[in-house]
Design a protein around this motif. Structure first.
Motif, PDB file in Angstrom:
ATOM      1  N   THR A 117       7.841   2.621   7.393  1.00  0.00           N
ATOM      2  CA  THR A 117       6.531   1.965   7.506  1.00  0.00           C
ATOM      3  C   THR A 117       6.100   1.321   6.185  1.00  0.00           C
ATOM      4  O   THR A 117       5.227   0.462   6.164  1.00  0.00           O
ATOM      5  N   CYS A 118       6.689   1.749   5.059  1.00  0.00           N
ATOM      6  CA  CYS A 118       6.312   1.168   3.765  1.00  0.00           C
ATOM      7  C   CYS A 118       6.957  -0.214   3.611  1.00  0.00           C
ATOM      8  O   CYS A 118       8.179  -0.350   3.692  1.00  0.00           O
ATOM      9  N   VAL A 119       6.113  -1.234   3.381  1.00  0.00           N
ATOM     10  CA  VAL A 119       6.629  -2.602   3.226  1.00  0.00           C
ATOM     11  C   VAL A 119       6.657  -3.008   1.736  1.00  0.00           C
ATOM     12  O   VAL A 119       6.810  -4.173   1.410  1.00  0.00           O
TER      13      VAL A 119
ATOM     14  N   CYS B 190       4.425  -3.346  -0.544  1.00  0.00           N
ATOM     15  CA  CYS B 190       3.476  -4.363  -1.017  1.00  0.00           C
ATOM     16  C   CYS B 190       2.837  -3.994  -2.352  1.00  0.00           C
ATOM     17  O   CYS B 190       2.375  -4.856  -3.097  1.00  0.00           O
ATOM     18  N   GLY B 191       2.762  -2.706  -2.648  1.00  0.00           N
ATOM     19  CA  GLY B 191       2.196  -2.271  -3.933  1.00  0.00           C
ATOM     20  C   GLY B 191       0.678  -2.171  -3.944  1.00  0.00           C
ATOM     21  O   GLY B 191       0.094  -1.909  -4.999  1.00  0.00           O
ATOM     22  N   LEU B 192       0.039  -2.350  -2.798  1.00  0.00           N
ATOM     23  CA  LEU B 192      -1.432  -2.314  -2.781  1.00  0.00           C
ATOM     24  C   LEU B 192      -1.992  -0.914  -3.065  1.00  0.00           C
ATOM     25  O   LEU B 192      -3.166  -0.762  -3.330  1.00  0.00           O
ATOM     26  N   CYS B 193      -1.124   0.080  -2.983  1.00  0.00           N
ATOM     27  CA  CYS B 193      -1.578   1.461  -3.225  1.00  0.00           C
ATOM     28  C   CYS B 193      -1.504   1.844  -4.705  1.00  0.00           C
ATOM     29  O   CYS B 193      -2.058   2.866  -5.104  1.00  0.00           O
TER      30      CYS B 193
ATOM     31  N   ARG C 234       4.793   3.968  -3.940  1.00  0.00           N
ATOM     32  CA  ARG C 234       5.925   3.124  -3.553  1.00  0.00           C
ATOM     33  C   ARG C 234       7.218   3.625  -4.197  1.00  0.00           C
ATOM     34  O   ARG C 234       8.269   3.706  -3.541  1.00  0.00           O
TER      35      ARG C 234
ATOM     36  N   ILE D 226       8.324   6.872  -2.481  1.00  0.00           N
ATOM     37  CA  ILE D 226       8.885   6.606  -1.143  1.00  0.00           C
ATOM     38  C   ILE D 226      10.294   6.032  -1.300  1.00  0.00           C
ATOM     39  O   ILE D 226      11.217   6.397  -0.564  1.00  0.00           O
TER      40      ILE D 226
ATOM     41  N   CYS E 219      -3.534   2.195   2.142  1.00  0.00           N
ATOM     42  CA  CYS E 219      -2.329   1.476   2.583  1.00  0.00           C
ATOM     43  C   CYS E 219      -2.598   0.650   3.844  1.00  0.00           C
ATOM     44  O   CYS E 219      -3.007   1.194   4.863  1.00  0.00           O
ATOM     45  N   PRO E 220      -2.364  -0.671   3.792  1.00  0.00           N
ATOM     46  CA  PRO E 220      -2.644  -1.503   4.972  1.00  0.00           C
ATOM     47  C   PRO E 220      -1.593  -1.340   6.079  1.00  0.00           C
ATOM     48  O   PRO E 220      -1.812  -1.765   7.204  1.00  0.00           O
TER      49      PRO E 220
ATOM     50  N   VAL F  70       1.088   3.812   6.262  1.00  0.00           N
ATOM     51  CA  VAL F  70       2.148   4.746   5.877  1.00  0.00           C
ATOM     52  C   VAL F  70       1.598   6.190   5.904  1.00  0.00           C
ATOM     53  O   VAL F  70       0.600   6.473   5.253  1.00  0.00           O
TER      54      VAL F  70
END
Ligand code: SF4
Ligand code: SF4
Length: 396
Positions: A16-18, A20-23, A41, A44, A78-79, A82
């Motif tokens: 599910t982790c893409v 993106c680094g938004l976290c 990230r 994971i 996380c958008p 995850v």
């Protein structure tokens, strides 16, 4: 397929982790170190590669997993949805199977299984610690310095039931838990009184043990499962509308890993807003700041309820600190197992707390209370740290 609610690390969850680094900016350990490997990230990525055997398992890299607080702030921001809480608990269990045993890890597992999992032994240890405190023998070890001054432990009534005050409208079970009745009996006492005032008959399930949250956070899923099975037998023997929990970490664990209690586990703040408290009897003239417990704000998504309850108190002034929903560094056994990082995170938290100039820091978890209280004490500050239940009970 697993028959327990504790799944092992799943490819589907990891996928599910893409990336993106938004976290990253929300992660307390990344904020301190700026290292990708200390970010959600990065962790994971490591767990995924180890699981797929595309990266050799490396003892030195395990430190990055150990340094995760399990605070789940990353999950909240996380958008991609995850399920980081599930990933880190399952990942830790996998890592424990692969790593060389260290003294620290073995000692923490033995302490959990032989002490925390047995209420009688824990009570005896609590009594011995109280005596040691009076003899000034507990100030050498860091964990000893962190402890609050222990009072007589919380004891449920001999009948096992506390009656409703006024008309009985509900019957609730109350989680007494493992360390909280020893460390902070006053929080439970206040919580039970509030429940009684709200028309609840409060049942204390006899034979209830630790919920298992500390075990699961520490990668001991087998230990957590043993406790879950024993506790479910106890809960199934009684009848109740809701199981009330005043410790955020325990509440999150019960909601996630006790499918037999689905929909019936309630945080104290959630339940009190649902059933309603009587009109406050007196003003509570204090300036309060509220520290979100990670397992309440991020795992249970409860941020508004405690604040609404605080605002309902006549005379109270609620002042928000900067980043109230960032971890204080307590995180179960983390402050003992990873004291250096825990302390760095705490120092940031203390700066935010002190800047509010509040009289009281309200909390919803004993770990946060002990961490913030010990940090303030070390700086010689007299700002009080209180469980939400104690603050609310001041008005009655
Ligand atoms: S955990 Fe979520 S926010 Fe963080 S990198 Fe992965 S997808 Fe992005
Ligand atoms: S659980 Fe907390 S410490 Fe661990 S990766 Fe997520 S935000 Fe960072």
């Amino acid at each position: 397929m697993s028959t327990t609610p504790f799944p092992r690390l799943s490819d589907d969850d990891l996928a599910t982790c893409v990336h993106c680094g938004l976290c990253l900016d929300a992660c307390p350990t990344f904020r301190i170190t700026g290292l990708e490997t200390e970010s959600p990230r990065g962790r994971i990525y490591l767990m995924t590669q180890w699981k797929r055997s595309t990266l050799a398992f490396d003892e030195a890299q395990v430190k990055h997993i150990d340094l995760c607080l399990g605070c789940r702030t990353c999950e909240a921001v996380c958008p991609s949805g995850v399920p980081y809480g599930r990933i880190i608990e399952a990942g830790r269990a996998d890592v424990e199977d692969m790593r060389r045993p260290s003294f620290k890890r073995i000692a923490s597992r033995v302490a959990l299984r032989q002490l925390v999992g047995h209420p009688g032994r824990l009570r005896a240890a609590g009594a011995a610690t109280r005596i040691a405190q009076r003899l000034h023998l507990t100030s050498v070890a860091r964990s000893g310095r962190m402890l609050p001054r222990l009072r007589a432990r919380f004891r449920p009534p001999a009948s096992g039931v506390a009656p409703a005050i006024g008309a009985r409208k509900h019957r609730v079970a109350f989680l007494v838990g493992c360390v909280m009745p020893i460390l902070y009996p006053q929080s439970h006492e206040a919580a039970v009184r509030l429940l009684q005032l709200a028309g609840c008959e409060v049942w204390f399930p006899q034979g209830e043990r630790c919920c298992g949250a500390l075990f699961a956070h520490n990668g001991d899923l087998a230990g957590a499962e043993t406790l879950r099975v024993a506790n479910m037998r106890t809960y199934e023997a009684g009848s109740f509308d809701a199981l009330i929990v005043d410790s955020a970490g325990c509440g999150a664990h019960l909601k996630d890993f006790y499918p037999g209690l689905k929909g019936r586990v309630k945080d104290l703040s959630e339940w009190l807003l649902e059933v309603g408290l009587p009109e406050p009897k007196r003003e509570v003239k204090v300036r309060v700041t509220y520290q979100d417990a990670c397992h309440l704000a991020h795992a249970q998504k409860i941020k508004k309820h405690p604040r609404d309850l605080i605002r309902s108190l006549p005379g109270v002034q609620l002042v928000e600190m900067r980043h109230p929903d960032i971890c204080c560094g307590a995180a179960g056994l983390y402050s003992t197992l990873e004291p250096a990082m825990s302390n760095q995170i705490l120092q940031e938290k203390l700066e935010d707390v002190i800047a509010t100039n509040a009289d009281v820091v309200a909390v919803a978890n004993p770990g946060c209370q002990m961490q913030i209280e010990s940090g303030l004490r070390a700086q010689g500050l007299t700002m009080k740290v209180e469980h939400l239940s104690e603050l609310l009970a001041r008005a009655y």
